[in-house]
Design a protein around this motif. Sequence first.
Motif: not given
Ligand SMILES: O=C(O)CCC(=O)C(=O)O
Length: 283
Positions: A212-214, A236-238, A143-145, A230-232, A218-222, A113-117, A123-130
């Motif tokens: 949906g992303f692998n 869910a990761r599979w 799935f980023w929902i 809010r940005r709730r 590489l991903h990030g968010a402002p 769960v990622l809630v930006k009030e 900022v969510t920096p660029w990264h790879q979850d793996q």
């Molecule tokens: O919601 C965000 O700010 C980043 C999301 C993210 O990095 C992720 O879901 O792996």
Amino acid sequence: MGLFYTNKQIRKINFMIDQTQINFFQQHGAICLKGYFIDWVDKLRNGIEKLISNPSPRERSYTPKDGSAPFFQDLCNWQRIKEFEEFIYKSDAGKLASKLMQSNTARFFHDHVLVKEPGSSIVTPWHQDQSYYCTSGLQTISFWIPLDKVSIETTLNCISGSHKWNKLHKPKRFDGTDLFKNDKSEEVPDIDSNLNNYNILSWPIEPGDAIGFNFRTLHGAPANNGSLSRRRVFSARWVGDDAIFVDKKGKGSPPFDHLTLMDGEKLTGDDFPLIYNSNYWDI
Ligand SMILES: O=C(O)CCC(=O)C(=O)O
């Protein structure tokens, strides 16, 4: 676990996904899915409110030094938040994941769960979850929902094709500190100063849509500082057929400290339920 569903219940599938979408996801490592989880928005919002009022020991929230609003994060709560468990077992997410991953099976890996009030400057920096995970395999999807409307200025950004670079960059906490001690792996490149070198995929989002992303993308968010809402997000990761356990020899994220799996063993066990198997449930 409190809920048990028969195969027939699990088989109630309401969505359509076509080969063009599967090909897009395979090629780019990310895809926007419009309206797929619209029926789950209220339930997941309720689950998030329960979580915020009773976070787990894994909570990792960031409070900006400039005094703006926090970025709440917590992981692996589906076994105690009924709304999350229901989503995992009863929504179409497992089947959707298996189709997009081109895997016969879809096993749940973890919730996040990622809630930006409103106003949060984090900022969510660029990264790879793996790089953070105790698992490897090529068949993966998160799935980023979002449960709120998210504008193109504040939405998730994914670098097209980065899941195929065959490279995992150094994992860092979102405050910039290294996740693993003595990690000599390559730093994430300076993407923001070289935006023209990358094909960045991003989509404005309505509640009920998903990106949906692998795990290797590489991903990030402002920040959420231009926004009054809010940005709730429920993520869910599979994982798919090729998922194995990887001993990272350190506290990864999620920590999963209690696992007794051996390096290279198939990723199984109560923490990672098999939610969809096309051999049995795709009649
Ligand atoms: O919601 C965000 O700010 C980043 C999301 C993210 O990095 C992720 O879901 O792996």
